[in-house]
Design a protein around this motif. Structure first.
Motif, PDB file in Angstrom:
ATOM      1  N   GLN A 183       6.787 -18.742  13.135  1.00 32.50           N
ATOM      2  CA  GLN A 183       7.813 -19.763  13.291  1.00 32.50           C
ATOM      3  C   GLN A 183       9.000 -19.212  14.074  1.00 32.50           C
ATOM      4  O   GLN A 183       9.297 -18.011  14.029  1.00 32.50           O
ATOM      5  N   THR A 184       9.695 -20.090  14.786  1.00 32.07           N
ATOM      6  CA  THR A 184      10.917 -19.689  15.478  1.00 32.07           C
ATOM      7  C   THR A 184      12.125 -20.033  14.610  1.00 32.07           C
ATOM      8  O   THR A 184      12.235 -21.134  14.086  1.00 32.07           O
ATOM      9  N   VAL A 185      13.009 -19.069  14.444  1.00 31.28           N
ATOM     10  CA  VAL A 185      14.225 -19.282  13.654  1.00 31.28           C
ATOM     11  C   VAL A 185      15.429 -18.736  14.417  1.00 31.28           C
ATOM     12  O   VAL A 185      15.299 -17.834  15.245  1.00 31.28           O
ATOM     13  N   ALA A 186      16.574 -19.296  14.130  1.00 34.42           N
ATOM     14  CA  ALA A 186      17.846 -18.781  14.643  1.00 34.42           C
ATOM     15  C   ALA A 186      18.714 -18.445  13.440  1.00 34.42           C
ATOM     16  O   ALA A 186      18.515 -18.986  12.344  1.00 34.42           O
ATOM     17  N   VAL A 187      19.639 -17.545  13.621  1.00 32.41           N
ATOM     18  CA  VAL A 187      20.533 -17.133  12.531  1.00 32.41           C
ATOM     19  C   VAL A 187      21.970 -17.434  12.934  1.00 32.41           C
ATOM     20  O   VAL A 187      22.467 -16.916  13.944  1.00 32.41           O
ATOM     21  N   ASP A 188      22.620 -18.280  12.156  1.00 31.44           N
ATOM     22  CA  ASP A 188      24.028 -18.579  12.393  1.00 31.44           C
ATOM     23  C   ASP A 188      24.879 -17.443  11.833  1.00 31.44           C
ATOM     24  O   ASP A 188      24.454 -16.725  10.924  1.00 31.44           O
ATOM     25  N   THR A 189      26.077 -17.266  12.372  1.00 32.47           N
ATOM     26  CA  THR A 189      26.971 -16.227  11.870  1.00 32.47           C
ATOM     27  C   THR A 189      27.334 -16.505  10.417  1.00 32.47           C
ATOM     28  O   THR A 189      27.685 -17.629  10.049  1.00 32.47           O
ATOM     29  N   PHE A 190      27.230 -15.488   9.580  1.00 34.98           N
ATOM     30  CA  PHE A 190      27.583 -15.631   8.166  1.00 34.98           C
ATOM     31  C   PHE A 190      29.017 -16.100   8.009  1.00 34.98           C
ATOM     32  O   PHE A 190      29.890 -15.792   8.831  1.00 34.98           O
ATOM     33  N   GLN A 191      29.251 -16.829   6.939  1.00 35.12           N
ATOM     34  CA  GLN A 191      30.613 -17.192   6.552  1.00 35.12           C
ATOM     35  C   GLN A 191      31.090 -16.170   5.528  1.00 35.12           C
ATOM     36  O   GLN A 191      30.401 -15.917   4.534  1.00 35.12           O
TER      37      GLN A 191
ATOM     38  N   LEU B 227      21.982 -18.812   1.017  1.00 40.08           N
ATOM     39  CA  LEU B 227      21.388 -19.179   2.298  1.00 40.08           C
ATOM     40  C   LEU B 227      20.936 -20.632   2.298  1.00 40.08           C
ATOM     41  O   LEU B 227      20.459 -21.143   1.282  1.00 40.08           O
ATOM     42  N   ARG B 228      21.094 -21.277   3.452  1.00 39.91           N
ATOM     43  CA  ARG B 228      20.556 -22.630   3.665  1.00 39.91           C
ATOM     44  C   ARG B 228      19.644 -22.580   4.880  1.00 39.91           C
ATOM     45  O   ARG B 228      19.993 -21.998   5.905  1.00 39.91           O
ATOM     46  N   LEU B 229      18.485 -23.214   4.757  1.00 36.03           N
ATOM     47  CA  LEU B 229      17.543 -23.304   5.863  1.00 36.03           C
ATOM     48  C   LEU B 229      17.568 -24.740   6.368  1.00 36.03           C
ATOM     49  O   LEU B 229      17.281 -25.672   5.619  1.00 36.03           O
ATOM     50  N   VAL B 230      17.930 -24.918   7.641  1.00 36.46           N
ATOM     51  CA  VAL B 230      18.124 -26.253   8.200  1.00 36.46           C
ATOM     52  C   VAL B 230      17.081 -26.524   9.284  1.00 36.46           C
ATOM     53  O   VAL B 230      16.900 -25.721  10.207  1.00 36.46           O
ATOM     54  N   ASN B 231      16.374 -27.639   9.159  1.00 32.19           N
ATOM     55  CA  ASN B 231      15.417 -28.078  10.166  1.00 32.19           C
ATOM     56  C   ASN B 231      16.210 -28.557  11.388  1.00 32.19           C
ATOM     57  O   ASN B 231      16.982 -29.508  11.310  1.00 32.19           O
ATOM     58  N   THR B 232      16.040 -27.908  12.529  1.00 36.94           N
ATOM     59  CA  THR B 232      16.839 -28.249  13.697  1.00 36.94           C
ATOM     60  C   THR B 232      16.446 -29.594  14.306  1.00 36.94           C
ATOM     61  O   THR B 232      17.240 -30.207  15.026  1.00 36.94           O
ATOM     62  N   SER B 233      15.235 -30.074  14.015  1.00 34.35           N
ATOM     63  CA  SER B 233      14.800 -31.361  14.558  1.00 34.35           C
ATOM     64  C   SER B 233      15.474 -32.528  13.851  1.00 34.35           C
ATOM     65  O   SER B 233      15.805 -33.546  14.464  1.00 34.35           O
ATOM     66  N   THR B 234      15.689 -32.371  12.539  1.00 36.20           N
ATOM     67  CA  THR B 234      16.242 -33.466  11.743  1.00 36.20           C
ATOM     68  C   THR B 234      17.653 -33.190  11.237  1.00 36.20           C
ATOM     69  O   THR B 234      18.348 -34.113  10.812  1.00 36.20           O
ATOM     70  N   GLY B 235      18.060 -31.932  11.253  1.00 35.16           N
ATOM     71  CA  GLY B 235      19.363 -31.573  10.711  1.00 35.16           C
ATOM     72  C   GLY B 235      19.397 -31.518   9.204  1.00 35.16           C
ATOM     73  O   GLY B 235      20.445 -31.294   8.603  1.00 35.16           O
ATOM     74  N   GLN B 236      18.238 -31.684   8.564  1.00 30.03           N
ATOM     75  CA  GLN B 236      18.179 -31.707   7.104  1.00 30.03           C
ATOM     76  C   GLN B 236      18.035 -30.292   6.546  1.00 30.03           C
ATOM     77  O   GLN B 236      17.362 -29.443   7.131  1.00 30.03           O
ATOM     78  N   VAL B 237      18.665 -30.067   5.402  1.00 27.62           N
ATOM     79  CA  VAL B 237      18.521 -28.803   4.680  1.00 27.62           C
ATOM     80  C   VAL B 237      17.175 -28.830   3.959  1.00 27.62           C
ATOM     81  O   VAL B 237      16.945 -29.683   3.098  1.00 27.62           O
ATOM     82  N   VAL B 238      16.282 -27.929   4.336  1.00 26.65           N
ATOM     83  CA  VAL B 238      14.940 -27.939   3.739  1.00 26.65           C
ATOM     84  C   VAL B 238      14.828 -27.008   2.543  1.00 26.65           C
ATOM     85  O   VAL B 238      13.927 -27.157   1.707  1.00 26.65           O
ATOM     86  N   SER B 239      15.723 -26.040   2.424  1.00 27.35           N
ATOM     87  CA  SER B 239      15.703 -25.174   1.250  1.00 27.35           C
ATOM     88  C   SER B 239      17.020 -24.431   1.127  1.00 27.35           C
ATOM     89  O   SER B 239      17.738 -24.244   2.116  1.00 27.35           O
ATOM     90  N   THR B 240      17.343 -24.050  -0.090  1.00 27.23           N
ATOM     91  CA  THR B 240      18.503 -23.198  -0.354  1.00 27.23           C
ATOM     92  C   THR B 240      18.048 -22.043  -1.217  1.00 27.23           C
ATOM     93  O   THR B 240      17.084 -22.151  -1.982  1.00 27.23           O
ATOM     94  N   SER B 241      18.722 -20.926  -1.104  1.00 28.72           N
ATOM     95  CA  SER B 241      18.357 -19.761  -1.901  1.00 28.72           C
ATOM     96  C   SER B 241      19.567 -18.854  -2.042  1.00 28.72           C
ATOM     97  O   SER B 241      20.560 -18.990  -1.314  1.00 28.72           O
ATOM     98  N   SER B 242      19.498 -17.939  -2.970  1.00 29.30           N
ATOM     99  CA  SER B 242      20.559 -16.951  -3.145  1.00 29.30           C
ATOM    100  C   SER B 242      19.939 -15.638  -3.562  1.00 29.30           C
ATOM    101  O   SER B 242      18.832 -15.599  -4.107  1.00 29.30           O
ATOM    102  N   ALA B 243      20.637 -14.567  -3.286  1.00 33.62           N
ATOM    103  CA  ALA B 243      20.141 -13.240  -3.644  1.00 33.62           C
ATOM    104  C   ALA B 243      21.318 -12.305  -3.838  1.00 33.62           C
ATOM    105  O   ALA B 243      22.371 -12.457  -3.219  1.00 33.62           O
TER     106      ALA B 243
ATOM    107  N   GLY C 203      10.737 -21.283   2.330  1.00 32.22           N
ATOM    108  CA  GLY C 203      11.379 -22.495   2.815  1.00 32.22           C
ATOM    109  C   GLY C 203      10.796 -22.969   4.131  1.00 32.22           C
ATOM    110  O   GLY C 203      10.706 -24.176   4.390  1.00 32.22           O
ATOM    111  N   MET C 204      10.342 -22.031   4.969  1.00 23.51           N
ATOM    112  CA  MET C 204       9.781 -22.396   6.266  1.00 23.51           C
ATOM    113  C   MET C 204       8.450 -23.129   6.132  1.00 23.51           C
ATOM    114  O   MET C 204       7.993 -23.758   7.095  1.00 23.51           O
ATOM    115  N   ARG C 205       7.836 -23.083   4.960  1.00 22.21           N
ATOM    116  CA  ARG C 205       6.607 -23.862   4.755  1.00 22.21           C
ATOM    117  C   ARG C 205       6.886 -25.361   4.827  1.00 22.21           C
ATOM    118  O   ARG C 205       5.982 -26.159   5.034  1.00 22.21           O
ATOM    119  N   ASN C 206       8.144 -25.729   4.643  1.00 20.00           N
ATOM    120  CA  ASN C 206       8.535 -27.142   4.739  1.00 20.00           C
ATOM    121  C   ASN C 206       8.884 -27.557   6.162  1.00 20.00           C
ATOM    122  O   ASN C 206       9.259 -28.711   6.399  1.00 20.00           O
TER     123      ASN C 206
END
Length: 293
Positions: A42-50, A136-152, A202-205
Protein backbone atom coordinates in the motif's frame (compact mmCIF):
# COMPACT_ATOMS: atom_id res chain seq x y z
CA UNK A 1 56.96 17.62 24.47
CA UNK A 2 55.63 16.35 21.12
CA UNK A 3 55.09 12.90 22.65
CA UNK A 4 53.21 14.47 25.54
CA UNK A 5 51.03 16.46 23.13
CA UNK A 6 50.11 13.41 21.08
CA UNK A 7 49.57 11.41 24.25
CA UNK A 8 47.13 14.03 25.47
CA UNK A 9 45.28 13.99 22.15
CA UNK A 10 45.02 10.19 22.27
CA UNK A 11 43.64 10.38 25.80
CA UNK A 12 41.04 12.96 24.79
CA UNK A 13 40.02 10.90 21.77
CA UNK A 14 39.67 7.81 23.94
CA UNK A 15 37.61 9.81 26.44
CA UNK A 16 35.28 11.00 23.69
CA UNK A 17 34.81 7.43 22.50
CA UNK A 18 34.17 6.28 26.07
CA UNK A 19 31.39 8.79 26.56
CA UNK A 20 30.02 8.26 23.08
CA UNK A 21 29.69 4.61 24.02
CA UNK A 22 28.07 5.55 27.32
CA UNK A 23 25.37 7.53 25.59
CA UNK A 24 24.54 4.86 23.05
CA UNK A 25 21.06 3.74 23.97
CA UNK A 26 19.54 0.30 23.53
CA UNK A 27 17.81 -0.14 20.19
CA UNK A 28 14.03 -0.12 20.46
CA UNK A 29 12.30 -3.46 20.32
CA UNK A 30 11.49 -4.52 16.77
CA UNK A 31 9.08 -7.00 15.33
CA UNK A 32 10.23 -10.59 15.13
CA UNK A 33 12.15 -11.52 12.00
CA UNK A 34 9.84 -12.57 9.22
CA UNK A 35 10.11 -13.47 5.57
CA UNK A 36 10.01 -10.56 3.11
CA UNK A 37 6.45 -9.34 2.51
CA UNK A 38 5.08 -10.77 -0.74
CA UNK A 39 1.66 -9.08 -0.87
CA UNK A 40 0.75 -5.92 -2.73
CA UNK A 41 2.23 -2.91 -0.95
CA UNK A 42 0.00 0.00 0.00
CA UNK A 43 1.05 3.61 -0.53
CA UNK A 44 0.99 5.83 2.56
CA UNK A 45 2.04 9.36 3.41
CA UNK A 46 3.00 10.65 6.85
CA UNK A 47 1.83 14.05 8.02
CA UNK A 48 4.02 16.02 10.42
CA UNK A 49 3.29 15.05 14.03
CA UNK A 50 1.46 17.50 16.23
CA UNK A 51 3.41 18.31 19.37
CA UNK A 52 2.81 21.31 21.60
CA UNK A 53 5.62 23.02 23.48
CA UNK A 54 4.62 21.07 26.59
CA UNK A 55 5.58 17.84 24.80
CA UNK A 56 8.75 19.01 23.11
CA UNK A 57 7.44 21.24 20.32
CA UNK A 58 8.98 21.26 16.85
CA UNK A 59 11.97 19.10 17.82
CA UNK A 60 9.69 16.28 18.97
CA UNK A 61 7.32 16.74 16.00
CA UNK A 62 10.08 16.54 13.39
CA UNK A 63 11.90 13.72 15.18
CA UNK A 64 8.79 11.58 15.54
CA UNK A 65 7.78 12.17 11.91
CA UNK A 66 11.19 10.98 10.71
CA UNK A 67 11.11 7.93 12.99
CA UNK A 68 7.65 6.90 11.75
CA UNK A 69 8.69 7.20 8.10
CA UNK A 70 11.78 5.08 8.77
CA UNK A 71 9.75 2.45 10.63
CA UNK A 72 7.16 2.14 7.84
CA UNK A 73 9.88 1.79 5.19
CA UNK A 74 11.74 -0.85 7.22
CA UNK A 75 8.53 -2.80 7.83
CA UNK A 76 8.29 -3.70 4.14
CA UNK A 77 4.49 -3.62 3.80
CA UNK A 78 4.28 -0.03 2.60
CA UNK A 79 5.60 2.40 0.03
CA UNK A 80 5.98 5.76 1.75
CA UNK A 81 5.31 8.73 -0.54
CA UNK A 82 6.69 12.14 0.35
CA UNK A 83 6.65 15.62 -1.14
CA UNK A 84 4.32 16.60 -3.95
CA UNK A 85 3.30 12.99 -4.58
CA UNK A 86 1.95 12.48 -1.05
CA UNK A 87 -1.55 13.44 -2.17
CA UNK A 88 -1.59 10.34 -4.40
CA UNK A 89 -1.08 7.96 -1.47
CA UNK A 90 -3.93 5.62 -0.55
CA UNK A 91 -3.87 6.82 3.05
CA UNK A 92 -2.18 9.38 5.24
CA UNK A 93 -1.05 8.82 8.83
CA UNK A 94 -1.55 11.73 11.21
CA UNK A 95 0.08 11.51 14.62
CA UNK A 96 -0.15 13.48 17.86
CA UNK A 97 2.19 13.28 20.84
CA UNK A 98 -0.19 13.00 23.79
CA UNK A 99 2.26 12.29 26.62
CA UNK A 100 5.88 13.23 27.11
CA UNK A 101 8.03 12.57 30.16
CA UNK A 102 11.66 13.13 29.27
CA UNK A 103 12.83 12.23 32.76
CA UNK A 104 10.27 9.99 34.42
CA UNK A 105 12.98 8.83 36.81
CA UNK A 106 16.72 8.32 37.18
CA UNK A 107 19.93 8.95 39.11
CA UNK A 108 23.30 10.59 38.48
CA UNK A 109 27.01 10.17 39.29
CA UNK A 110 29.70 12.87 39.08
CA UNK A 111 33.48 12.39 38.83
CA UNK A 112 35.77 15.12 40.16
CA UNK A 113 39.52 15.44 39.56
CA UNK A 114 41.57 13.19 37.28
CA UNK A 115 39.50 12.69 34.15
CA UNK A 116 37.19 15.57 35.08
CA UNK A 117 40.14 17.92 35.57
CA UNK A 118 41.70 16.90 32.26
CA UNK A 119 38.46 17.76 30.46
CA UNK A 120 38.28 21.10 32.20
CA UNK A 121 34.98 20.39 33.85
CA UNK A 122 32.89 17.87 35.72
CA UNK A 123 32.63 14.42 34.15
CA UNK A 124 29.50 12.53 35.00
CA UNK A 125 26.84 10.05 34.01
CA UNK A 126 23.17 9.86 34.77
CA UNK A 127 20.52 7.22 34.41
CA UNK A 128 17.30 8.38 32.77
CA UNK A 129 13.92 6.86 32.02
CA UNK A 130 11.69 8.50 29.42
CA UNK A 131 8.07 7.85 28.46
CA UNK A 132 6.16 8.92 25.36
CA UNK A 133 2.61 8.21 24.21
CA UNK A 134 1.28 8.84 20.70
CA UNK A 135 -2.14 8.79 19.06
CA UNK A 136 -2.51 7.98 15.34
CA UNK A 137 -5.29 8.46 12.79
CA UNK A 138 -5.33 6.71 9.43
CA UNK A 139 -7.20 8.73 6.80
CA UNK A 140 -8.37 7.41 3.43
CA UNK A 141 -7.18 10.06 0.97
CA UNK A 142 -9.90 9.19 -1.56
CA UNK A 143 -12.78 9.86 0.83
CA UNK A 144 -11.18 11.90 3.60
CA UNK A 145 -12.67 9.49 6.14
CA UNK A 146 -10.81 8.29 9.22
CA UNK A 147 -10.57 4.52 8.76
CA UNK A 148 -8.83 3.70 12.03
CA UNK A 149 -7.39 5.21 15.19
CA UNK A 150 -4.74 3.78 17.47
CA UNK A 151 -2.43 4.72 20.31
CA UNK A 152 0.82 3.38 21.66
CA UNK A 153 3.17 4.10 24.53
CA UNK A 154 6.91 3.61 24.58
CA UNK A 155 9.59 3.92 27.22
CA UNK A 156 13.37 3.79 27.36
CA UNK A 157 15.99 3.77 30.07
CA UNK A 158 19.62 4.64 29.44
CA UNK A 159 22.87 5.74 30.92
CA UNK A 160 23.94 9.01 29.35
CA UNK A 161 26.94 11.32 29.62
CA UNK A 162 26.61 14.58 31.52
CA UNK A 163 25.46 17.28 29.08
CA UNK A 164 27.84 19.71 30.78
CA UNK A 165 30.95 17.69 29.95
CA UNK A 166 33.19 20.05 27.96
CA UNK A 167 36.71 19.61 26.62
CA UNK A 168 38.16 23.09 27.15
CA UNK A 169 41.53 22.10 25.69
CA UNK A 170 40.13 21.68 22.16
CA UNK A 171 36.89 23.63 22.60
CA UNK A 172 34.75 20.64 21.60
CA UNK A 173 31.68 19.42 23.45
CA UNK A 174 31.50 15.70 24.11
CA UNK A 175 28.14 13.93 24.14
CA UNK A 176 25.90 15.90 21.73
CA UNK A 177 23.25 13.53 20.33
CA UNK A 178 20.41 13.84 17.88
CA UNK A 179 16.78 13.23 18.79
CA UNK A 180 16.80 9.50 18.12
CA UNK A 181 19.69 8.89 20.52
CA UNK A 182 18.05 10.66 23.45
CA UNK A 183 15.96 8.75 25.99
CA UNK A 184 12.79 10.51 24.82
CA UNK A 185 13.68 9.74 21.21
CA UNK A 186 14.15 6.08 22.08
CA UNK A 187 10.83 6.08 23.93
CA UNK A 188 9.20 7.59 20.84
CA UNK A 189 10.74 4.94 18.60
CA UNK A 190 9.51 2.24 20.97
CA UNK A 191 5.96 3.65 20.71
CA UNK A 192 6.19 3.81 16.90
CA UNK A 193 7.35 0.20 16.61
CA UNK A 194 4.28 -0.82 18.60
CA UNK A 195 2.05 1.31 16.33
CA UNK A 196 3.22 -0.04 12.95
CA UNK A 197 1.16 -3.25 13.23
CA UNK A 198 -1.86 -1.14 14.18
CA UNK A 199 -1.35 0.96 11.05
CA UNK A 200 -1.10 -2.22 8.95
CA UNK A 201 -4.35 -3.47 10.48
CA UNK A 202 -6.06 -0.17 9.65
CA UNK A 203 -4.84 -0.33 6.05
CA UNK A 204 -6.95 -3.46 5.56
CA UNK A 205 -9.88 -1.05 5.42
CA UNK A 206 -8.27 0.82 2.50
CA UNK A 207 -8.50 -1.08 -0.83
CA UNK A 208 -5.23 -1.47 -2.75
CA UNK A 209 -5.29 0.68 -5.86
CA UNK A 210 -3.18 2.01 -8.71
CA UNK A 211 -3.85 4.53 -11.45
CA UNK A 212 -3.73 4.32 -15.24
CA UNK A 213 -0.86 6.45 -16.54
CA UNK A 214 -1.56 5.89 -20.22
CA UNK A 215 -3.46 3.40 -22.38
CA UNK A 216 -3.91 2.35 -25.96
CA UNK A 217 -4.67 -0.80 -27.92
CA UNK A 218 -1.08 -1.92 -27.39
CA UNK A 219 -1.09 -1.74 -23.58
CA UNK A 220 -2.29 -0.17 -20.36
CA UNK A 221 0.42 1.49 -18.23
CA UNK A 222 0.01 1.48 -14.44
CA UNK A 223 1.82 3.60 -11.85
CA UNK A 224 2.76 0.54 -9.78
CA UNK A 225 5.53 -1.97 -10.41
CA UNK A 226 8.05 -4.11 -8.58
CA UNK A 227 8.28 -1.40 -5.91
CA UNK A 228 4.75 -2.41 -4.85
CA UNK A 229 5.19 -6.17 -5.39
CA UNK A 230 3.11 -6.23 -8.58
CA UNK A 231 3.68 -9.45 -10.52
CA UNK A 232 2.85 -10.62 -14.04
CA UNK A 233 -0.54 -12.36 -14.17
CA UNK A 234 -2.19 -10.08 -11.62
CA UNK A 235 -5.74 -9.15 -12.65
CA UNK A 236 -7.20 -5.77 -11.73
CA UNK A 237 -10.64 -4.27 -12.07
CA UNK A 238 -10.84 -0.91 -13.81
CA UNK A 239 -12.98 1.79 -12.19
CA UNK A 240 -13.80 5.24 -13.55
CA UNK A 241 -14.30 8.06 -11.03
CA UNK A 242 -17.58 9.93 -11.27
CA UNK A 243 -19.17 12.56 -9.05
CA UNK A 244 -17.40 13.64 -5.89
CA UNK A 245 -19.93 14.03 -3.08
CA UNK A 246 -19.01 16.65 -0.49
CA UNK A 247 -20.64 17.98 2.65
CA UNK A 248 -22.04 21.44 1.74
CA UNK A 249 -21.28 22.79 5.20
CA UNK A 250 -17.71 21.59 5.71
CA UNK A 251 -16.53 20.76 2.19
CA UNK A 252 -15.47 17.33 3.44
CA UNK A 253 -15.40 14.61 0.79
CA UNK A 254 -18.05 12.04 1.72
CA UNK A 255 -17.71 9.68 -1.22
CA UNK A 256 -16.64 9.39 -4.85
CA UNK A 257 -18.92 7.54 -7.23
CA UNK A 258 -17.07 4.82 -9.14
CA UNK A 259 -18.24 2.82 -12.16
CA UNK A 260 -16.60 -0.50 -13.08
CA UNK A 261 -15.70 -0.49 -16.78
CA UNK A 262 -13.61 -3.62 -17.24
CA UNK A 263 -10.61 -5.68 -16.24
CA UNK A 264 -6.90 -5.83 -17.15
CA UNK A 265 -4.13 -8.38 -16.62
CA UNK A 266 -0.51 -7.41 -15.90
CA UNK A 267 1.83 -8.73 -18.60
CA UNK A 268 5.19 -7.20 -17.64
CA UNK A 269 6.61 -5.37 -14.64
CA UNK A 270 9.25 -2.67 -14.30
CA UNK A 271 10.59 -0.98 -11.17
CA UNK A 272 7.79 1.58 -10.81
CA UNK A 273 5.59 0.77 -13.76
CA UNK A 274 3.57 -2.18 -15.11
CA UNK A 275 2.11 -2.87 -18.53
CA UNK A 276 -1.23 -4.69 -18.75
CA UNK A 277 -3.59 -5.89 -21.44
CA UNK A 278 -7.37 -5.49 -21.56
CA UNK A 279 -9.20 -8.67 -20.56
CA UNK A 280 -12.71 -7.29 -20.46
CA UNK A 281 -14.50 -4.04 -21.27
CA UNK A 282 -13.20 -0.88 -22.91
CA UNK A 283 -9.70 0.56 -23.05
CA UNK A 284 -9.11 2.55 -19.84
CA UNK A 285 -8.42 6.28 -19.78
CA UNK A 286 -5.59 8.09 -18.03
CA UNK A 287 -6.64 8.57 -14.39
CA UNK A 288 -8.88 5.50 -14.19
CA UNK A 289 -8.44 3.55 -10.95
CA UNK A 290 -7.29 -0.08 -10.76
CA UNK A 291 -8.27 -2.28 -7.82
CA UNK A 292 -7.15 -5.78 -6.93
CA UNK A 293 -9.82 -8.42 -7.67
Amino acid sequence: MINALFGRRRMLAATALFFAGAITLPVAAVAQDRAPYQGLKQTVAVDTFQATESVGGAVTADGMTALLIQALVRDGRFVVIEGAGASEASAIVRGVVTKYEAAAGGSSLSIGGGLGSLLGGRAGTRSQRAVMEISLRLVNTSTGQVVSTSSAQGSASSRTSDAGLVNTWSGATVGGEMFRATPIGQAGEDAIMRAVDQIAAGMRNVPWSAVVVDASETGVYLNAGADRNVQAGLTLSVWRPGRTLTDPRTGEVLDVEMARIGQVRVESVRDRLSIASVVEGEIPLRGDVLKAD
